[in-house]
Design an enzyme around this catalytic site. Sequence first.
Site, PDB file in Angstrom:
ATOM      1  N   ARG A 134      14.848  86.810-112.470  1.00 22.51           N
ATOM      2  CA  ARG A 134      16.080  87.445-112.966  1.00 22.51           C
ATOM      3  C   ARG A 134      16.575  86.816-114.259  1.00 22.51           C
ATOM      4  NH1 ARG A 134      20.659  85.147-108.831  1.00 22.51           N
ATOM      5  NH2 ARG A 134      19.707  83.130-108.445  1.00 22.51           N
ATOM      6  N   ASP A 184       9.975  74.136-108.947  1.00 24.31           N
ATOM      7  CA  ASP A 184      10.265  75.165-109.953  1.00 24.31           C
ATOM      8  C   ASP A 184      11.676  75.014-110.521  1.00 24.31           C
ATOM      9  OD1 ASP A 184      10.755  75.997-107.160  1.00 24.31           O
ATOM     10  OD2 ASP A 184      11.712  77.738-108.075  1.00 24.31           O
TER      11      ASP A 184
HETATM   12  P1  AMP Z   1      16.128  79.837-107.178  1.00 23.32           P
HETATM   13  O1  AMP Z   1      16.245  79.473-105.736  1.00 23.32           O
HETATM   14  O2  AMP Z   1      17.370  80.461-107.761  1.00 23.32           O
HETATM   15  O3  AMP Z   1      15.628  78.710-108.013  1.00 23.32           O
HETATM   16  O4  AMP Z   1      15.039  81.006-107.260  1.00 23.32           O
HETATM   17  C1  AMP Z   1      13.745  80.904-106.730  1.00 23.32           C
HETATM   18  C2  AMP Z   1      12.916  82.088-107.190  1.00 23.32           C
HETATM   19  O5  AMP Z   1      13.497  83.313-106.730  1.00 23.32           O
HETATM   20  C3  AMP Z   1      12.802  82.240-108.702  1.00 23.32           C
HETATM   21  O6  AMP Z   1      11.548  82.785-108.964  1.00 23.32           O
HETATM   22  C4  AMP Z   1      13.902  83.214-109.025  1.00 23.32           C
HETATM   23  O7  AMP Z   1      13.672  83.902-110.222  1.00 23.32           O
HETATM   24  C5  AMP Z   1      13.820  84.151-107.837  1.00 23.32           C
HETATM   25  N1  AMP Z   1      15.107  84.832-107.555  1.00 23.32           N
HETATM   26  C6  AMP Z   1      16.228  84.278-107.043  1.00 23.32           C
HETATM   27  N2  AMP Z   1      17.189  85.220-106.907  1.00 23.32           N
HETATM   28  C7  AMP Z   1      16.673  86.374-107.348  1.00 23.32           C
HETATM   29  C8  AMP Z   1      17.166  87.717-107.460  1.00 23.32           C
HETATM   30  N3  AMP Z   1      18.404  88.031-107.080  1.00 23.32           N
HETATM   31  N4  AMP Z   1      16.338  88.646-107.970  1.00 23.32           N
HETATM   32  C9  AMP Z   1      15.095  88.339-108.345  1.00 23.32           C
HETATM   33  N5  AMP Z   1      14.557  87.115-108.261  1.00 23.32           N
HETATM   34  C10 AMP Z   1      15.333  86.138-107.776  1.00 23.32           C
HETATM   35 MG    MG Z   2      15.082  78.401-109.741  1.00 22.26          MG
END
Ligand code: AMP
Ligand code: MG
Length: 515
Positions: free
Chosen positions: A104, A267
Amino acid sequence: MSSAPSESPSGPSHDLPVLNWTHRLTQLGPRFFTLLQPTPMAAPSWAACNQTLRAELDWPKELFDDEHLLAFAGNALMVGSQPLATVYSGHQFGQWAGQLGDGRAIWLGEAESSQGPQEIQLKGAGRTPYSRGGDGRAVLRSSIREYLCSEAMHGLGIPTTRALSLVASPEPVRRETVESAAVVSRVAPSFLRFGHFEHFAAQGDTDSLRALADHALAHHLPECRTRAALWQGNVYAALLDEVQERTAKLLAQWQAVGFCHGVMNTDNMSLLGLTIDYGPFQFMDGFDPGHICNHSDHQGRYAYGRQPNVAYWNLYCLAQALAPLIDDQEMTLQVLQGYKTLFPRYLGDAMRAKLGLVGDLAPESEREADWTLVEDLMQLMAAEKLDFTVFWRQLSQSVVQQSAASALTDVGWSAVTDRVLDRPRLLAWLARYTERAGQSHFAAMGQQMLRTNPKFVLRNHLAEIAIRQAKTGDFSEIETLHNLLKSPFDEHPGFDAYADLPPDWAGQLEISCSS
Ligand code: AMP
Ligand code: MG
């Protein structure tokens, strides 16, 4: 820039020369990203414009005009930008999660600035090929938290991605409940993560791995060329060495302000040693080394006290990814060992600074003895669950006050001892501290401590108040908080309530991963 009411933003229609773009990342080629367009959002409006950052980067005022509102919403494109989403993989909660990527966050390019090229991303600007079933959106709640915490960390002198703007939209976003959407534009010299390297290593694509490492070395970490001399000329060992040192420094700084990241997956680890991806983070209230800020982290993997070891674990993953380039297992392990020496050293220095024991006021030879002083105090703080921020600030103020006293008395320390149950224990510690430091140094130490121990941090309840107001369309509290947090060591007369202990209702706040 052009605006487009329809599905995807159209190309540039005039050449307003606001930012000058370069796209060094795109030279890596399509294995590293997918070119795409942000998805427009309904009825965007400014929730915050970071004029401080804009001025720091020497970017023009027009950046926050009505036309650019559309660009920062993802509804229009700035001339010369090149939107894309990058691919990365990673370990989440200790398990290999495979391909992730910018699900996103949409990268717009690198804009020239007075501080060198800065990458700009729109977080929450729509789906990408890496969205994996997600909606590509971010909710206003979590976007306010990211905006404010990025700037709070910067104000504290802690490396971080920055937040340039916050755009809100009434567009509904479904999480546990239906919330509304927002886009944070964030800025960093590079958004590269450990996971970018893990991705190509896992695929056995050593050519891409090398191209990525060379890109990082050439554009972001050129100092590794010199550092390679320590590693028989091996620049990739030097790269790992640079990253482990930056990570050690970062973790020491987090621990020293009581910051819990909450989701230290590989990540979410920046190659440049920046704090990145603000989710369920928290500045600790009452000190508890086992504090878990992420309510989805049932095992407490990312508890406050575990963060430094998790960072090492993450560096180990990065080392494994870089191993085909370093091509010397023994050297790789030796580089990693550096963290085990450097982290305690940086933490020790950071904690000594909190006690005012720096520079001429504290000989290096006292390092170990000072660490005992630190540890004993931290144990006392944990036993009493003393508020992390308030305690250190009060200690700083008390040291200033005591510097003027003709003789030290127990009463003189009452500001710090008043909240403590076991006063004799704290008074005994204060006596040792005074003996170590020397009262004659208190004036200089106190001033130093007031510049090290912040008065203001972004506590959950402060963010929550700004969020509740923003949901009614009033964004003024975001600005108030930003103003305090960008200079958190200043007194800010009239705003003492923002430095108070959290209210009772703050204990009920549940901060989950959902954002
Ligand atoms: P995060 O936990 O925010 O670091 O996200 C982990 C993974 O999930 C990353 O690849 C983000 O881009 C993806 N991600 C988190 N929230 C969303 C969302 N609402 N839509 C699409 N991808 C998401
Ligand atoms: Mg992330």
